[in-house]
Design a protein around this motif. Structure first.
Motif, PDB file in Angstrom:
ATOM      1  N   LYS A 163       0.794  -1.132  -0.035  1.00 10.13           N
ATOM      2  CA  LYS A 163      -0.041   0.003  -0.058  1.00 10.13           C
ATOM      3  C   LYS A 163       0.725   1.546  -0.075  1.00 10.13           C
ATOM      4  N   LYS A 164       1.752   1.126   0.911  1.00 11.58           N
ATOM      5  CA  LYS A 164       2.833   2.489   1.159  1.00 11.58           C
ATOM      6  C   LYS A 164       3.566   2.601  -0.243  1.00 11.58           C
ATOM      7  N   LEU A 165       3.898   1.497  -0.941  1.00 11.59           N
ATOM      8  CA  LEU A 165       4.725   1.585  -2.201  1.00 11.59           C
ATOM      9  C   LEU A 165       4.083   2.005  -3.163  1.00 11.59           C
ATOM     10  N   ASN A 166       2.401   1.950  -3.335  1.00 17.06           N
ATOM     11  CA  ASN A 166       1.709   1.923  -4.463  1.00 17.06           C
ATOM     12  C   ASN A 166       2.295   1.191  -5.382  1.00 17.06           C
ATOM     13  N   PHE A 167       2.451  -0.195  -5.020  1.00 18.00           N
ATOM     14  CA  PHE A 167       2.808  -1.511  -5.518  1.00 18.00           C
ATOM     15  C   PHE A 167       2.113  -1.900  -7.084  1.00 18.00           C
ATOM     16  N   ASP A 168       2.941  -2.083  -7.833  1.00 19.85           N
ATOM     17  CA  ASP A 168       2.310  -2.470  -9.043  1.00 19.85           C
ATOM     18  C   ASP A 168       2.336  -3.923  -9.143  1.00 19.85           C
ATOM     19  N   PRO A 169       1.139  -4.508  -9.226  1.00 19.69           N
ATOM     20  CA  PRO A 169       0.802  -6.029  -8.909  1.00 19.69           C
ATOM     21  C   PRO A 169       1.422  -6.865 -10.222  1.00 19.69           C
ATOM     22  N   SER A 170       2.003  -6.118 -11.376  1.00 17.14           N
ATOM     23  CA  SER A 170       2.810  -7.279 -11.983  1.00 17.14           C
ATOM     24  C   SER A 170       4.436  -7.103 -11.749  1.00 17.14           C
ATOM     25  N   ASP A 171       4.590  -6.494 -10.803  1.00 17.02           N
ATOM     26  CA  ASP A 171       6.185  -6.764 -10.325  1.00 17.02           C
ATOM     27  C   ASP A 171       6.203  -7.909  -9.190  1.00 17.02           C
ATOM     28  N   ASP A 172       7.243  -8.542  -9.177  1.00 13.33           N
ATOM     29  CA  ASP A 172       7.443  -9.641  -8.020  1.00 13.33           C
ATOM     30  C   ASP A 172       7.532  -8.971  -6.879  1.00 13.33           C
ATOM     31  N   PHE A 173       6.839  -9.795  -5.719  1.00 10.04           N
ATOM     32  CA  PHE A 173       7.035  -9.465  -4.212  1.00 10.04           C
ATOM     33  C   PHE A 173       7.420 -10.710  -3.544  1.00 10.04           C
ATOM     34  N   ILE A 174       8.507 -10.679  -3.017  1.00  8.72           N
ATOM     35  CA  ILE A 174       9.057 -11.740  -2.233  1.00  8.72           C
ATOM     36  C   ILE A 174       9.503 -11.675  -0.851  1.00  8.72           C
ATOM     37  N   LEU A 175       8.881 -12.626  -0.171  1.00  9.15           N
ATOM     38  CA  LEU A 175       9.402 -12.462   1.456  1.00  9.15           C
ATOM     39  C   LEU A 175      10.491 -13.410   1.512  1.00  9.15           C
ATOM     40  N   PHE A 176      11.524 -12.747   2.222  1.00  9.35           N
ATOM     41  CA  PHE A 176      12.817 -13.320   2.252  1.00  9.35           C
ATOM     42  C   PHE A 176      13.267 -13.329   3.630  1.00  9.35           C
ATOM     43  N   SER A 177      14.215 -14.451   4.122  1.00 11.04           N
ATOM     44  CA  SER A 177      14.856 -14.427   5.254  1.00 11.04           C
ATOM     45  C   SER A 177      16.260 -14.946   5.009  1.00 11.04           C
ATOM     46  N   SER A 178      17.467 -14.318   5.338  1.00  9.05           N
ATOM     47  CA  SER A 178      18.788 -14.788   5.169  1.00  9.05           C
ATOM     48  C   SER A 178      18.891 -15.797   6.387  1.00  9.05           C
ATOM     49  N   VAL A 179      18.234 -15.731   7.319  1.00 17.61           N
ATOM     50  CA  VAL A 179      18.198 -16.749   8.433  1.00 17.61           C
ATOM     51  C   VAL A 179      17.730 -18.252   8.143  1.00 17.61           C
ATOM     52  N   THR A 180      16.179 -18.181   7.668  1.00 19.77           N
ATOM     53  CA  THR A 180      15.830 -19.334   7.332  1.00 19.77           C
ATOM     54  C   THR A 180      15.814 -19.853   5.968  1.00 19.77           C
ATOM     55  N   LYS A 181      16.448 -18.751   4.895  1.00 23.46           N
ATOM     56  CA  LYS A 181      16.393 -18.852   3.704  1.00 23.46           C
ATOM     57  C   LYS A 181      15.059 -19.036   3.136  1.00 23.46           C
ATOM     58  N   ALA A 182      14.073 -18.766   3.355  1.00 21.91           N
ATOM     59  CA  ALA A 182      12.752 -18.464   2.999  1.00 21.91           C
ATOM     60  C   ALA A 182      12.718 -17.447   1.874  1.00 21.91           C
ATOM     61  N   GLY A 183      12.369 -17.898   0.802  1.00 26.25           N
ATOM     62  CA  GLY A 183      12.259 -17.116  -0.330  1.00 26.25           C
ATOM     63  C   GLY A 183      13.235 -16.873  -1.086  1.00 26.25           C
ATOM     64  N   MET A 184      14.298 -18.019  -0.911  1.00 23.69           N
ATOM     65  CA  MET A 184      15.583 -17.870  -1.841  1.00 23.69           C
ATOM     66  C   MET A 184      15.221 -18.259  -3.370  1.00 23.69           C
ATOM     67  N   ASP A 185      14.549 -19.627  -3.218  1.00 22.33           N
ATOM     68  CA  ASP A 185      14.223 -20.309  -4.618  1.00 22.33           C
ATOM     69  C   ASP A 185      13.239 -19.305  -5.318  1.00 22.33           C
ATOM     70  N   GLN A 186      12.358 -18.450  -4.791  1.00 24.70           N
ATOM     71  CA  GLN A 186      11.482 -17.794  -5.567  1.00 24.70           C
ATOM     72  C   GLN A 186      12.461 -16.503  -5.964  1.00 24.70           C
ATOM     73  N   ALA A 187      13.145 -15.945  -5.346  1.00 27.87           N
ATOM     74  CA  ALA A 187      14.006 -14.995  -5.811  1.00 27.87           C
ATOM     75  C   ALA A 187      14.707 -15.152  -6.808  1.00 27.87           C
ATOM     76  N   TRP A 188      15.426 -16.385  -6.708  1.00 28.65           N
ATOM     77  CA  TRP A 188      16.386 -16.810  -7.927  1.00 28.65           C
ATOM     78  C   TRP A 188      15.316 -17.159  -9.254  1.00 28.65           C
ATOM     79  N   ASP A 189      14.171 -17.643  -9.042  1.00 25.41           N
ATOM     80  CA  ASP A 189      13.555 -17.855 -10.168  1.00 25.41           C
ATOM     81  C   ASP A 189      12.967 -16.280 -10.788  1.00 25.41           C
ATOM     82  N   ALA A 190      12.706 -15.410 -10.078  1.00 24.00           N
ATOM     83  CA  ALA A 190      12.434 -14.037 -10.605  1.00 24.00           C
ATOM     84  C   ALA A 190      13.781 -13.420 -11.221  1.00 24.00           C
ATOM     85  N   ILE A 191      14.872 -13.792 -10.537  1.00 21.34           N
ATOM     86  CA  ILE A 191      16.071 -12.987 -11.233  1.00 21.34           C
ATOM     87  C   ILE A 191      16.427 -13.660 -12.486  1.00 21.34           C
TER      88      ILE A 191
END
Ligand SMILES: Nc1nc2c(ncn2[C@@H]2O[C@H](COP(=O)(O)OP(=O)(O)O)[C@@H](O)[C@H]2O)c(=O)[nH]1
Ligand SMILES: [Mg+2]
Length: 195
Positions: A163-191
């Motif tokens: 909401k704050k960013l006025n986010f464009d839904p066609s962009d990728d949004f990834i929840l990430f943690s460098s502690v648990t590695k959550a979102g890592m595969d998704q981030a690689w796919d997007a990249i």
């Protein structure tokens, strides 16, 4: 493209474009305010403990740091913005360097724009997103430190950020943690999709 993400090294640090690598390799830039977790993101994505220096002291990275990944692509760590304890002059110098890189670099394929999942985006975060949208630079929003928020509240925080960013839904949004590695595969796919 097959990329061995374990085969990575710091290539060079550049203060201006005369020092940028001179080839055609695609680059993914990482942007975000100091301390948001950029270096940790790079280390996690490349399965390394300390390739990109992480530091409790924000504002230390003042150069563009280029990471070679398997001779096929690069990460570019952009100096963290929004660090109050540097002079206005220094901030303006960084601003020009970052702006010049983001708007003129032909190798650039996308910017991973990091925000802290725990907090509303800062004015600088919003400005960076608006800047990327204005120049039509592909953007991947990565919300860091997800491990510090209970999963049941991820949605609420994600919505507040969008909401704050006025986010464009066609962009990728990834929840990430460098502690648990959550979102890592998704981030690689997007990249990889942006290369
Ligand atoms: N719990 C948690 N801490 C993180 C995460 N990412 C970064 N940090 C911590 O946040 C601080 C700043 O991280 P760093 O990667 O150096 O941020 P940078 O300034 O954006 O490069 C360090 O103390 C990191 O250990 C994360 O996903 N989870
Ligand atoms: Mg850093």
């Amino acid at each position: 493209m097959e990329i061995n993400t374990h085969n990575a090294e710091i290539l060079l640090s550049a203060a201006n474009k005369s020092h940028y690598p001179q080839d055609e390799l695609p680059e993914i830039a990482l942007a975000g305010r100091s301390n948001v977790g950029k270096s940790s993101f790079i280390n996690t994505m490349l399965n390394r403990k300390n390739l990109a220096r992480t530091s409790g002291k924000p504002g230390k990275t003042q150069l563009l740091n280029f990471f070679n990944i398997d001779d096929k692509m690069r990460f570019v760590d952009v100096p963290g913005y929004g660090y109050a304890r540097v002079s206005k002059k220094e901030r303006e110098k960084w601003g020009r360097m970052i702006e010049e890189y983001l708007t003129n670099r032909e190798n650039l394929r996308a910017v991973v724009s990091l925000v802290d999942l725990r907090h509303d985006p800062t004015a600088d975060d919003v400005q960076m997103y608006e800047f990327l949208k204005y120049y039509e630079i592909p953007v991947i929003i990565v919300a860091t430190k997800a491990d510090k928020i209970p999963r049941g509240k991820w949605n609420k925080h994600e919505s507040a950020i969008k909401k704050k960013l006025n986010f464009d839904p066609s962009d990728d949004f990834i929840l990430f943690s460098s502690v648990t590695k959550a979102g890592m595969d998704q981030a690689w796919d997007a990249i990889l999709e942006k290369l």
